[in-house]
Design a protein around this motif. Structure first.
Motif, PDB file in Angstrom:
ATOM      1  N   ASP A 468      -1.409   2.178   8.548  1.00 40.98           N
ATOM      2  CA  ASP A 468      -2.061   3.015   7.541  1.00 40.98           C
ATOM      3  C   ASP A 468      -2.807   2.165   6.526  1.00 40.98           C
ATOM      4  OD1 ASP A 468      -0.764   5.265   8.675  1.00 40.98           O
ATOM      5  OD2 ASP A 468       1.010   4.914   7.413  1.00 40.98           O
ATOM      6  N   LEU A 469      -3.829   2.757   5.893  1.00 39.52           N
ATOM      7  CA  LEU A 469      -4.539   2.148   4.771  1.00 39.52           C
ATOM      8  C   LEU A 469      -4.218   2.963   3.528  1.00 39.52           C
ATOM      9  CD1 LEU A 469      -6.611  -0.054   3.914  1.00 39.52           C
ATOM     10  CD2 LEU A 469      -8.386   1.697   4.195  1.00 39.52           C
ATOM     11  N   LEU A 470      -3.705   2.298   2.494  1.00 38.60           N
ATOM     12  CA  LEU A 470      -3.218   2.963   1.298  1.00 38.60           C
ATOM     13  C   LEU A 470      -4.102   2.678   0.095  1.00 38.60           C
ATOM     14  CD1 LEU A 470       0.559   1.934   1.634  1.00 38.60           C
ATOM     15  CD2 LEU A 470      -0.573   3.920   2.646  1.00 38.60           C
ATOM     16  N   ARG A 471      -4.170   3.660  -0.805  1.00 38.40           N
ATOM     17  CA  ARG A 471      -4.783   3.456  -2.118  1.00 38.40           C
ATOM     18  C   ARG A 471      -3.728   3.759  -3.164  1.00 38.40           C
ATOM     19  NH1 ARG A 471      -6.839   6.549  -6.178  1.00 38.40           N
ATOM     20  NH2 ARG A 471      -6.441   8.453  -4.979  1.00 38.40           N
ATOM     21  N   MET A 472      -3.494   2.804  -4.071  1.00 40.87           N
ATOM     22  CA  MET A 472      -2.471   2.961  -5.089  1.00 40.87           C
ATOM     23  C   MET A 472      -3.084   2.886  -6.484  1.00 40.87           C
ATOM     24  SD  MET A 472       0.688   0.743  -3.454  1.00 40.87           S
ATOM     25  CE  MET A 472      -0.272  -0.458  -2.542  1.00 40.87           C
ATOM     26  N   GLU A 473      -2.810   3.890  -7.284  1.00 43.70           N
ATOM     27  CA  GLU A 473      -3.273   3.910  -8.669  1.00 43.70           C
ATOM     28  C   GLU A 473      -2.249   3.207  -9.551  1.00 43.70           C
ATOM     29  OE1 GLU A 473      -4.121   7.938  -9.770  1.00 43.70           O
ATOM     30  OE2 GLU A 473      -5.462   8.270  -8.053  1.00 43.70           O
ATOM     31  N   VAL A 474      -2.726   2.271 -10.361  1.00 43.92           N
ATOM     32  CA  VAL A 474      -1.856   1.444 -11.187  1.00 43.92           C
ATOM     33  C   VAL A 474      -2.112   1.742 -12.656  1.00 43.92           C
ATOM     34  CG1 VAL A 474      -1.166  -0.908 -11.767  1.00 43.92           C
ATOM     35  CG2 VAL A 474      -1.884  -0.363  -9.424  1.00 43.92           C
ATOM     36  N   VAL A 475      -1.060   2.097 -13.381  1.00 48.01           N
ATOM     37  CA  VAL A 475      -1.125   2.341 -14.822  1.00 48.01           C
ATOM     38  C   VAL A 475       0.003   1.558 -15.478  1.00 48.01           C
ATOM     39  CG1 VAL A 475      -0.987   4.052 -16.664  1.00 48.01           C
ATOM     40  CG2 VAL A 475      -2.115   4.644 -14.507  1.00 48.01           C
ATOM     41  N   ASP A 476      -0.344   0.706 -16.421  1.00 44.98           N
ATOM     42  CA  ASP A 476       0.651  -0.102 -17.140  1.00 44.98           C
ATOM     43  C   ASP A 476       1.570  -0.848 -16.170  1.00 44.98           C
ATOM     44  OD1 ASP A 476      -0.344   0.759 -19.600  1.00 44.98           O
ATOM     45  OD2 ASP A 476       1.001   2.497 -19.641  1.00 44.98           O
ATOM     46  N   ASN A 477       0.955  -1.457 -15.176  1.00 46.05           N
ATOM     47  CA  ASN A 477       1.656  -2.277 -14.181  1.00 46.05           C
ATOM     48  C   ASN A 477       2.662  -1.490 -13.336  1.00 46.05           C
ATOM     49  OD1 ASN A 477       0.333  -4.702 -14.935  1.00 46.05           O
ATOM     50  ND2 ASN A 477       1.723  -4.911 -16.684  1.00 46.05           N
ATOM     51  N   GLU A 478       2.462  -0.186 -13.237  1.00 49.84           N
ATOM     52  CA  GLU A 478       3.280   0.657 -12.371  1.00 49.84           C
ATOM     53  C   GLU A 478       2.375   1.444 -11.440  1.00 49.84           C
ATOM     54  OE1 GLU A 478       6.542   0.742 -12.181  1.00 49.84           O
ATOM     55  OE2 GLU A 478       6.913  -0.629 -13.856  1.00 49.84           O
ATOM     56  N   VAL A 479       2.809   1.632 -10.218  1.00 49.27           N
ATOM     57  CA  VAL A 479       2.077   2.476  -9.274  1.00 49.27           C
ATOM     58  C   VAL A 479       2.489   3.918  -9.518  1.00 49.27           C
ATOM     59  CG1 VAL A 479       1.738   3.063  -6.846  1.00 49.27           C
ATOM     60  CG2 VAL A 479       1.821   0.663  -7.555  1.00 49.27           C
ATOM     61  N   VAL A 480       1.520   4.729  -9.956  1.00 47.32           N
ATOM     62  CA  VAL A 480       1.819   6.115 -10.342  1.00 47.32           C
ATOM     63  C   VAL A 480       1.413   7.113  -9.270  1.00 47.32           C
ATOM     64  CG1 VAL A 480       1.652   5.571 -12.794  1.00 47.32           C
ATOM     65  CG2 VAL A 480      -0.392   6.342 -11.568  1.00 47.32           C
ATOM     66  N   HIS A 481       0.616   6.684  -8.299  1.00 45.81           N
ATOM     67  CA  HIS A 481       0.194   7.597  -7.241  1.00 45.81           C
ATOM     68  C   HIS A 481      -0.282   6.786  -6.045  1.00 45.81           C
ATOM     69  CE1 HIS A 481      -1.512  11.061  -5.206  1.00 45.81           C
ATOM     70  NE2 HIS A 481      -2.686  10.464  -5.138  1.00 45.81           N
ATOM     71  N   THR A 482       0.068   7.259  -4.853  1.00 45.59           N
ATOM     72  CA  THR A 482      -0.368   6.613  -3.618  1.00 45.59           C
ATOM     73  C   THR A 482      -1.030   7.642  -2.706  1.00 45.59           C
ATOM     74  OG1 THR A 482       1.398   4.948  -3.717  1.00 45.59           O
ATOM     75  CG2 THR A 482       0.356   5.314  -1.581  1.00 45.59           C
ATOM     76  N   GLU A 483      -2.200   7.284  -2.201  1.00 41.96           N
ATOM     77  CA  GLU A 483      -2.917   8.132  -1.245  1.00 41.96           C
ATOM     78  C   GLU A 483      -3.083   7.364   0.058  1.00 41.96           C
ATOM     79  OE1 GLU A 483      -7.275  10.309  -0.542  1.00 41.96           O
ATOM     80  OE2 GLU A 483      -7.026   8.793  -2.112  1.00 41.96           O
ATOM     81  N   MET A 484      -2.939   8.064   1.165  1.00 39.56           N
ATOM     82  CA  MET A 484      -3.177   7.479   2.468  1.00 39.56           C
ATOM     83  C   MET A 484      -4.648   7.706   2.827  1.00 39.56           C
ATOM     84  SD  MET A 484      -0.800   7.922   5.840  1.00 39.56           S
ATOM     85  CE  MET A 484       0.661   7.696   4.827  1.00 39.56           C
ATOM     86  N   LEU A 485      -5.455   6.640   2.752  1.00 36.22           N
ATOM     87  CA  LEU A 485      -6.880   6.767   3.057  1.00 36.22           C
ATOM     88  C   LEU A 485      -7.122   6.921   4.556  1.00 36.22           C
ATOM     89  CD1 LEU A 485      -8.377   4.040   0.684  1.00 36.22           C
ATOM     90  CD2 LEU A 485      -8.405   6.524   0.351  1.00 36.22           C
ATOM     91  N   LEU A 486      -6.392   6.160   5.353  1.00 33.30           N
ATOM     92  CA  LEU A 486      -6.486   6.230   6.806  1.00 33.30           C
ATOM     93  C   LEU A 486      -5.073   6.171   7.359  1.00 33.30           C
ATOM     94  CD1 LEU A 486      -9.454   3.735   7.370  1.00 33.30           C
ATOM     95  CD2 LEU A 486      -9.541   6.222   7.694  1.00 33.30           C
TER      96      LEU A 486
END
Length: 524
Positions: A468-486
């Motif tokens: 899988d290819l993942l996209r992770m949103e980072v806020v204040d050095n924490e991953v707050v959301h992960t999306e599977m792009l592929l």
């Protein structure tokens, strides 16, 4: 010593490799292991037997359900689907619906392993399948995602089955490193050059060990200097190989290797002007497979070079906490190989001056975050315990004292006492993200370009076994959301940002690896 070639049973050797405490007690000598003989043993998974014996009658050996119990895959689990939640359900049971409390008959570690097996099956990953031979079907047209729609274009295909890294050049060409083939260049129209002549030697005499390719003397990461257009420097991380060059090699009569970093320039298809940036002590060279070498490179904004060294000691738990050894460390040097004055252990005569962080197992990604000015790292655990780490100067990231993973046969990683390791939890750094079950986390980048503006500051990461290819949103050095792009596409070996903000991705496959390019698809 007990050489494998004599009377030591092969299965015992595997146990010793997995359990270093036992290895030391048995006088295990890794230099004399007959890897070719061991490699003929088929890989197996004891978790399957344990699940079938304890759970298969009710839930089906395929986890699809049976008359006495519901399915465990393809459905939402009412009481949670994390390994911890599944383990709790197994331990406490649901007597009202006929499920016993297994804590009365099974050990805590066996319950954890059953839960881990269920979670692996739900995720679609197994230690028996590397997914390196799946059909790679590149999506056509527009791929929709939460923030941006994009398109995928195949840049080059038919590449070696075991590539390691790509590095886009400012002129549109791409440097490509292949473990057992060396360094080459992919032209703007997708044609691969012959290997660059004069680069460090690579060797193609690899074998197999428990389903994994093992060998010594490979090409690993390639990176260009931040000022490449002015100075032309190209950096290569490879494993330097020799035979009879240290006590370990002479004792076993086998070649040994170790991580090695050089820089040079490419002129008219030749590698020239080579300079050694970092070389380990020759006595640290071992016959441990270079698959465990880590081998990533990354620069920060001040042109310091960071590089990762993996589990190149004789066992994967040894040397990681020893500051006099290079294994299991992230190292930091100036771009010419000299030692920065502010490295954390530079004033200690008993440590390696290059060490930046320690306690890493198998680093797969190493990247600079331009927004915060620090480095992050991804690493694989054993069975479970893959990690995303934010590196801090002098930080100890715990391996093998702290991990949420278990050994591949299910036994706990409890070697600290046997190896004489002491590390309190308050003195350790813990991951930003822990993947248990493991996804075989791989390379990643921090996206930083106007091409995909809503991805800025996000982590784009690949996985190997999970494909899988993942996209992770980072806020204040924490991953707050992960999306599977592929999803379920291929083994994502490397990810790089192109000069115009496009993404280049290296896909690894037995039938021929590929480089693809991801660009915006217009209106989102």
């Amino acid at each position: 010593m007990l050489p494998v070639k004599s009377n030591l049973p092969i299965l015992l050797v595997i146990c010793l490799v997995i359990f270093p405490g036992a290895a030391l007690a048995q006088g295990f000598d890794a230099s004399t292991v007959d890897w070719e003989k061991i490699g003929k043993i088929p890989m197996s998974d004891s978790f399957i037997k344990h699940f079938n014996e304890n759970c298969g009658a009710c839930h089906g050996e395929d986890l699809q359900g049976a008359p006495l119990g519901g399915p465990l895959v393809g459905v939402d689990l009412q009481h949670g689907d994390s390994v911890k939640e599944i383990a709790n359900s197994i331990a406490t049971g649901f007597p009202e619906s006929g499920m016993p409390a297994w804590s009365e008959t099974l050990s805590e570690s066996r319950i954890w392993n059953l839960a881990l097996y269920v979670a692996e099956q739900r995720q679609g990953t197994t230690i028996l399948e590397k997914n390196d031979d799946i059909a790679v079907l590149i999506p056509e047209g527009t791929v929709k995602s939460e923030r941006h729609n994009f398109r995928i274009e195949i840049i080059a295909d038919g590449l070696d089955p075991m590539p390691f890294s790509i590095e886009p050049l400012p002129d549109g060409r791409i440097l490509l490193s292949e473990r057992m083939r060396g360094l080459s260049i992919i032209s703007a129209d997708g044609k691969q050059s012959e290997p660059i002549k004069g680069t460090p030697a690579v060797y193609a005499d690899s074998g197999m060990f428990l389903g994994q390719v093992r060998g010594n003397g490979w090409m690993l990461d390639v990176a260009i200097h931040p000022d490449y257009e002015e100075n032309g420097w190209v950096y290569i991380h490879h494993t330097d190989r020799c035979t009879g060059c240290n006590e370990f090699s002479r004792r076993g009569g086998q070649p040994v290797s170790m991580n090695h970093v050089v820089r040079g320039r490419i002129k008219d298809g030749q590698w020239v002007d080579e300079e050694v940036i970092w070389k380990a002590d020759i006595e640290t060279y071992t016959n441990t497979s270079d698959l465990a070498a880590a081998g990533r490179l990354s620069f920060d904004a001040d042109n310091h070079l960071y590089f990762s060294v993996g589990m190149k000691d004789v066992l994967d738990t040894m040397g990681m906490q020893d500051l006099s050894l290079p294994y299991g460390k992230i190292h930091r040097v100036n771009d010419d190989g000299s030692i920065p004055d502010d490295n954390p252990f530079i004033d200690d005569p008993n440590t390696l001056d290059t060490i930046w962080t320690l306690g890493h197992r198998s680093s797969q990604g190493l990247e600079y975050n331009p927004k915060t000015g620090d480095h992050w790292e991804t690493e694989m655990g054993p069975r479970g315990g893959d990690e995303l780490n934010r590196l801090v100067k002098g930080g100890n990231f715990g391996w093998p004292v702290f991990t949420s993973g278990v050994n591949y046969d299910g036994r706990p990683v409890d070697v600290a006492d046997k190896l004489g390791l002491e590390l309190d939890s308050e003195d350790a750094e813990f991951p930003v993200v822990d993947w248990t079950p493991a996804v075989a986390i791989s390379s990643f980048i921090f996206y930083d370009s106007p091409e995909f503006p809503k991805w800025n500051g996000n982590i784009i990461a690949g996985t190997l076994r999970a494909t899988d290819l993942l996209r992770m949103e980072v806020v204040d050095n924490e991953v707050v959301h992960t999306e599977m792009l592929l999803e379920n596409l291929a083994r994502f070996r490397d990810i790089e940002l192109g000069p115009n903000g496009e993404l280049y991705v290296l896909l690894e496959n037995k039938a021929g690896s590929q480089v693809i390019r991801i660009t915006p698809a217009g209106q989102d």
